[in-house]
Scaffold this active site. Structure first.
Site, short mmCIF file in Angstrom:
data_model
loop_
_atom_site.label_atom_id
_atom_site.label_comp_id
_atom_site.label_asym_id
_atom_site.label_seq_id
_atom_site.Cartn_x
_atom_site.Cartn_y
_atom_site.Cartn_z
N CYS A 83 3.35 -0.28 5.24
CA CYS A 83 1.76 0.56 5.58
C CYS A 83 0.86 0.48 4.40
O CYS A 83 -0.08 0.36 4.61
CB CYS A 83 2.13 2.09 6.22
N HIS A 104 3.77 7.62 5.47
CA HIS A 104 3.14 6.71 5.91
C HIS A 104 1.53 6.89 5.69
O HIS A 104 0.97 7.92 5.61
CB HIS A 104 3.20 6.90 7.69
N HIS A 118 -3.45 0.65 11.24
CA HIS A 118 -2.14 0.70 10.48
C HIS A 118 -0.93 -0.53 11.03
O HIS A 118 -1.29 -0.93 11.84
CB HIS A 118 -1.68 2.07 10.24
#
Length: 170
Positions: A74, A130, A142
């Site tokens: 990420c 994240h 993402h």
């Protein structure tokens, strides 16, 4: 009489000098405003999202190196997208990225904002695990797990329940 003119010219010179000096302090030259930080613009935000779209479907790999675009995790994804799109350098980890820019509330998200999440909907621990890019229209751009780089819905989903914070870095 001559001395009076010299004194008068001297006083006018001092007053003019002070006036110009104060004007320079109060009214900066055109183009010098906002030198300290670049402001968010729709064009920059669109460039970030369009750059991210180029990587759709690329596989997710935890700990992916910043030097590759074959796989992403990420934060390597957000780091790459912002660097390529707008020349913005971001730190390597989502936790460090969460310290950059300015804080934005969930209700004031704009396209291009970074959105940070905790590990699960049930944990009370707000530790960031994240990061995603807000793509506008209730979408996140993402990468995670099986889909790799993808768009997902935000509001009304587990992503919204895992929300910790958001930052504007544009």
């Amino acid at each position: 009489m001559n001395n009076m003119r010299k004194l008068h010219k001297g006083i006018i010179g001092v007053v003019m000098g002070l006036t110009l000096g104060l004007t320079a302090i109060v009214a900066p030259l055109p183009g010098e405003q906002n030198v300290a930080h670049a402001a968010w613009t729709q064009a920059k935000a669109d460039k970030v999202i369009n750059t991210g779209k180029k990587y759709l479907g690329r596989p997710y790999k935890f700990g992916a190196k910043s030097s590759t675009t074959a796989v992403f995790d990420c934060s390597s994804f957000t780091q790459r997208v912002f660097k390529v799109a707008v020349g913005k350098s971001l730190p390597r980890t989502s936790r460090d990225q969460a310290k950059k820019g300015t804080s934005v509330s969930k209700s004031n998200l704009k396209k291009g904002d970074l959105v940070f999440f905790k590990a699960s909907t049930t944990t009370t621990n707000k530790r960031i695990t994240h990061v995603a890019i807000y793509a506008g229209n209730n979408k996140l751009l993402h990468t995670y797990g099986k889909p790799g780089v993808t768009f997902t819905n935000f509001k009304g989903t587990s992503w919204e329940k895992r929300f910790v914070s958001a930052r504007r870095v544009l």
